[in-house]
Design a protein around this motif. Structure first.
Motif, PDB file in Angstrom:
ATOM      1  N   GLN A 115       0.462  -0.985   0.039  1.00 23.20           N
ATOM      2  CA  GLN A 115       0.329  -0.240  -0.463  1.00 23.20           C
ATOM      3  C   GLN A 115       0.389   0.998   0.415  1.00 23.20           C
ATOM      4  N   ILE A 116       1.841   0.967   0.627  1.00 28.31           N
ATOM      5  CA  ILE A 116       2.810   2.548   0.535  1.00 28.31           C
ATOM      6  C   ILE A 116       3.305   2.262  -0.962  1.00 28.31           C
ATOM      7  N   TYR A 117       3.892   1.373  -1.221  1.00 30.77           N
ATOM      8  CA  TYR A 117       4.742   1.560  -2.474  1.00 30.77           C
ATOM      9  C   TYR A 117       2.796   1.729  -3.874  1.00 30.77           C
ATOM     10  N   GLY A 118       2.161   1.713  -3.323  1.00 29.82           N
ATOM     11  CA  GLY A 118       1.549   1.889  -4.678  1.00 29.82           C
ATOM     12  C   GLY A 118       0.402   0.758  -5.045  1.00 29.82           C
ATOM     13  N   VAL A 119       0.684   0.071  -5.059  1.00 29.99           N
ATOM     14  CA  VAL A 119       0.541  -1.271  -6.072  1.00 29.99           C
ATOM     15  C   VAL A 119      -0.264  -2.179  -5.323  1.00 29.99           C
ATOM     16  N   GLN A 120      -0.585  -2.107  -4.920  1.00 29.96           N
ATOM     17  CA  GLN A 120      -1.623  -3.206  -3.802  1.00 29.96           C
ATOM     18  C   GLN A 120      -2.960  -3.536  -4.832  1.00 29.96           C
ATOM     19  N   ASP A 121      -2.935  -3.249  -5.736  1.00 29.29           N
ATOM     20  CA  ASP A 121      -4.104  -3.318  -6.576  1.00 29.29           C
ATOM     21  C   ASP A 121      -3.369  -4.347  -7.254  1.00 29.29           C
ATOM     22  N   LYS A 122      -2.244  -4.439  -7.646  1.00 32.08           N
ATOM     23  CA  LYS A 122      -1.401  -5.043  -8.790  1.00 32.08           C
ATOM     24  C   LYS A 122      -1.517  -6.722  -8.124  1.00 32.08           C
ATOM     25  N   ILE A 123      -1.290  -6.930  -7.003  1.00 31.61           N
ATOM     26  CA  ILE A 123      -1.344  -8.293  -6.457  1.00 31.61           C
ATOM     27  C   ILE A 123      -1.925  -9.198  -5.745  1.00 31.61           C
ATOM     28  N   THR A 124      -2.148 -10.153  -5.953  1.00 33.72           N
ATOM     29  CA  THR A 124      -2.821 -11.214  -5.132  1.00 33.72           C
ATOM     30  C   THR A 124      -2.516 -12.061  -4.423  1.00 33.72           C
ATOM     31  N   TRP A 125      -2.681 -12.072  -3.075  1.00 39.95           N
ATOM     32  CA  TRP A 125      -2.081 -12.481  -2.516  1.00 39.95           C
ATOM     33  C   TRP A 125      -2.157 -14.114  -1.853  1.00 39.95           C
ATOM     34  N   PHE A 126      -1.515 -14.717  -0.681  1.00 37.35           N
ATOM     35  CA  PHE A 126      -1.607 -15.886  -0.775  1.00 37.35           C
ATOM     36  C   PHE A 126      -1.490 -16.161   0.069  1.00 37.35           C
ATOM     37  N   GLU A 127      -1.729 -16.469   1.784  1.00 39.05           N
ATOM     38  CA  GLU A 127      -1.112 -16.784   3.157  1.00 39.05           C
ATOM     39  C   GLU A 127      -0.858 -18.626   2.895  1.00 39.05           C
ATOM     40  N   GLY A 128      -0.621 -19.245   3.148  1.00 36.99           N
ATOM     41  CA  GLY A 128       0.203 -20.341   2.985  1.00 36.99           C
ATOM     42  C   GLY A 128       1.095 -21.343   2.234  1.00 36.99           C
ATOM     43  N   ASP A 129       0.967 -22.999   1.804  1.00 38.75           N
ATOM     44  CA  ASP A 129       2.438 -23.387   1.745  1.00 38.75           C
ATOM     45  C   ASP A 129       2.378 -23.386   0.227  1.00 38.75           C
ATOM     46  N   CYS A 130       3.259 -22.743   0.079  1.00 37.21           N
ATOM     47  CA  CYS A 130       3.805 -21.986  -1.807  1.00 37.21           C
ATOM     48  C   CYS A 130       3.803 -23.165  -2.359  1.00 37.21           C
ATOM     49  N   PHE A 131       3.598 -24.260  -2.493  1.00 36.75           N
ATOM     50  CA  PHE A 131       4.136 -25.574  -2.660  1.00 36.75           C
ATOM     51  C   PHE A 131       2.883 -25.718  -3.248  1.00 36.75           C
ATOM     52  N   GLU A 132       1.895 -26.394  -1.703  1.00 38.26           N
ATOM     53  CA  GLU A 132       0.216 -26.632  -2.305  1.00 38.26           C
ATOM     54  C   GLU A 132      -0.185 -25.735  -2.789  1.00 38.26           C
ATOM     55  N   ILE A 133       0.026 -23.767  -2.597  1.00 43.40           N
ATOM     56  CA  ILE A 133      -0.770 -22.980  -2.900  1.00 43.40           C
ATOM     57  C   ILE A 133      -0.560 -23.352  -4.716  1.00 43.40           C
ATOM     58  N   LEU A 134       0.887 -23.713  -4.681  1.00 47.03           N
ATOM     59  CA  LEU A 134       0.950 -23.750  -6.748  1.00 47.03           C
ATOM     60  C   LEU A 134       0.521 -25.191  -7.343  1.00 47.03           C
ATOM     61  N   LYS A 135       0.088 -25.942  -6.571  1.00 46.77           N
ATOM     62  CA  LYS A 135      -0.277 -27.816  -7.321  1.00 46.77           C
ATOM     63  C   LYS A 135      -1.801 -26.886  -6.657  1.00 46.77           C
ATOM     64  N   ASN A 136      -2.458 -26.611  -6.126  1.00 44.82           N
ATOM     65  CA  ASN A 136      -4.144 -26.057  -6.173  1.00 44.82           C
ATOM     66  C   ASN A 136      -5.146 -24.857  -6.340  1.00 44.82           C
ATOM     67  N   GLN A 137      -4.707 -24.132  -6.510  1.00 43.88           N
ATOM     68  CA  GLN A 137      -4.345 -22.700  -6.338  1.00 43.88           C
ATOM     69  C   GLN A 137      -4.180 -22.437  -7.486  1.00 43.88           C
ATOM     70  N   LEU A 138      -3.390 -22.115  -8.214  1.00 40.70           N
ATOM     71  CA  LEU A 138      -2.363 -21.761  -9.174  1.00 40.70           C
ATOM     72  C   LEU A 138      -2.465 -22.521 -10.357  1.00 40.70           C
ATOM     73  N   LYS A 139      -2.540 -23.841 -10.949  1.00 44.26           N
ATOM     74  CA  LYS A 139      -2.580 -24.587 -11.262  1.00 44.26           C
ATOM     75  C   LYS A 139      -2.557 -24.365 -12.725  1.00 44.26           C
ATOM     76  N   ASP A 140      -3.389 -23.242 -12.809  1.00 44.17           N
ATOM     77  CA  ASP A 140      -4.323 -23.672 -14.056  1.00 44.17           C
ATOM     78  C   ASP A 140      -3.475 -21.806 -14.499  1.00 44.17           C
ATOM     79  N   LEU A 141      -2.716 -21.969 -13.935  1.00 40.87           N
ATOM     80  CA  LEU A 141      -1.687 -19.919 -14.234  1.00 40.87           C
ATOM     81  C   LEU A 141      -0.377 -21.049 -15.057  1.00 40.87           C
ATOM     82  N   ALA A 142      -0.352 -21.686 -14.824  1.00 40.30           N
ATOM     83  CA  ALA A 142       1.365 -22.707 -15.370  1.00 40.30           C
ATOM     84  C   ALA A 142       1.972 -22.009 -16.090  1.00 40.30           C
ATOM     85  N   PRO A 143       0.780 -21.948 -18.085  1.00 35.86           N
ATOM     86  CA  PRO A 143       1.508 -22.030 -19.248  1.00 35.86           C
ATOM     87  C   PRO A 143       1.521 -20.639 -19.106  1.00 35.86           C
TER      88      PRO A 143
END
Length: 235
Positions: A115-143
């Protein structure tokens, strides 16, 4: 912008408030975040892990200019207090930056700092284990994605190693990182200690895969290196 950080999150105004073991980082606060005085949040542990802003900006510039065609998503897998994620968002290259952080207090810092740097609207945040989030929530974005990872190095003790052993890096070894991330995208950038064993960096790649190592310096000294795996067009 939230006024009350979680109890383990701080914005120190004077060195007298700073725990003794991070006072040397306090002297570098404007190199870590040039807008520190605007209210940047950090946990005490996060001071060790933030990429200095000039280095983060240079990495973001290189990744943006060298990324393979068709890659429009940047996934920052160990976002920490947001230094690299902010730099990627400021680069203007990416349709979206996805930032993952396991520690909820550190994630609060990252969101606040964005927010201080004015880019809060350009970033989507995830809380958790990166390996699990890549496999599950972000898998469609892989290509469409490039992975950036600034993993934990096991604490400040890495500085004492003449050659840093990436096989025993804690809590994730180089082979673990490469193996897990390659399931998502072969295009990855790993931010590692400047003394990393270059032979180990080369050994994890598949036959014929391109890899490039670049050192990032500040005030004439190497701070860290990035290894670029995949088809990055680095000049």
């Amino acid at each position: 912008m939230a006024d009350n950080p979680p109890p383990e999150v701080h914005h120190y105004d004077h060195i007298g408030e700073v725990p003794w073991d991070i006072q040397n980082y306090w002297a570098q606060r404007y190199k870590i975040f040039s807008r520190y005085d605007e209210g940047v949040w950090l946990t005490d542990d996060a001071w060790f892990g933030v990429t200095p802003e000039p280095v983060a900006n240079k990495i973001a510039e290189h990744v943006a200019s060298a990324a393979p065609a068709g890659r429009s998503i940047l996934v920052d897998t160990f976002a920490g207090a947001g230094g690299n994620s902010i730099a990627f968002a400021l680069s203007g290259k990416w349709k979206r930056v996805y930032a993952i952080e396991k520690n909820p207090a550190v994630l609060q810092c990252a969101k606040h700092n964005a927010q201080i740097y004015g880019v809060q609207d350009k970033i989507t945040w995830f809380e958790g284990d990166c390996f699990e989030i890549l496999k599950n929530q972000l898998k469609d974005l892989a290509p469409y994605s490039v992975i950036f990872a600034s993993p934990p190095w096991g604490g400040p003790g890495y500085r004492s190693d003449k050659v840093f052993n990436l096989r025993t890096m804690e809590p994730y070894s180089l082979s673990k990182l490469y193996r897990e991330f390659a399931l998502f995208s072969e295009h990855m950038v790993l931010f590692l200690p400047r003394t990393s064993d270059v032979k180990q960096l080369a050994k994890v790649v598949k036959d014929g895969q391109q890899s490039t190592v670049m050192h990032y310096c500040m005030e004439g000294a190497s701070k860290a290196l990035c290894v670029y795996y995949g088809g990055f067009n680095l000049q």
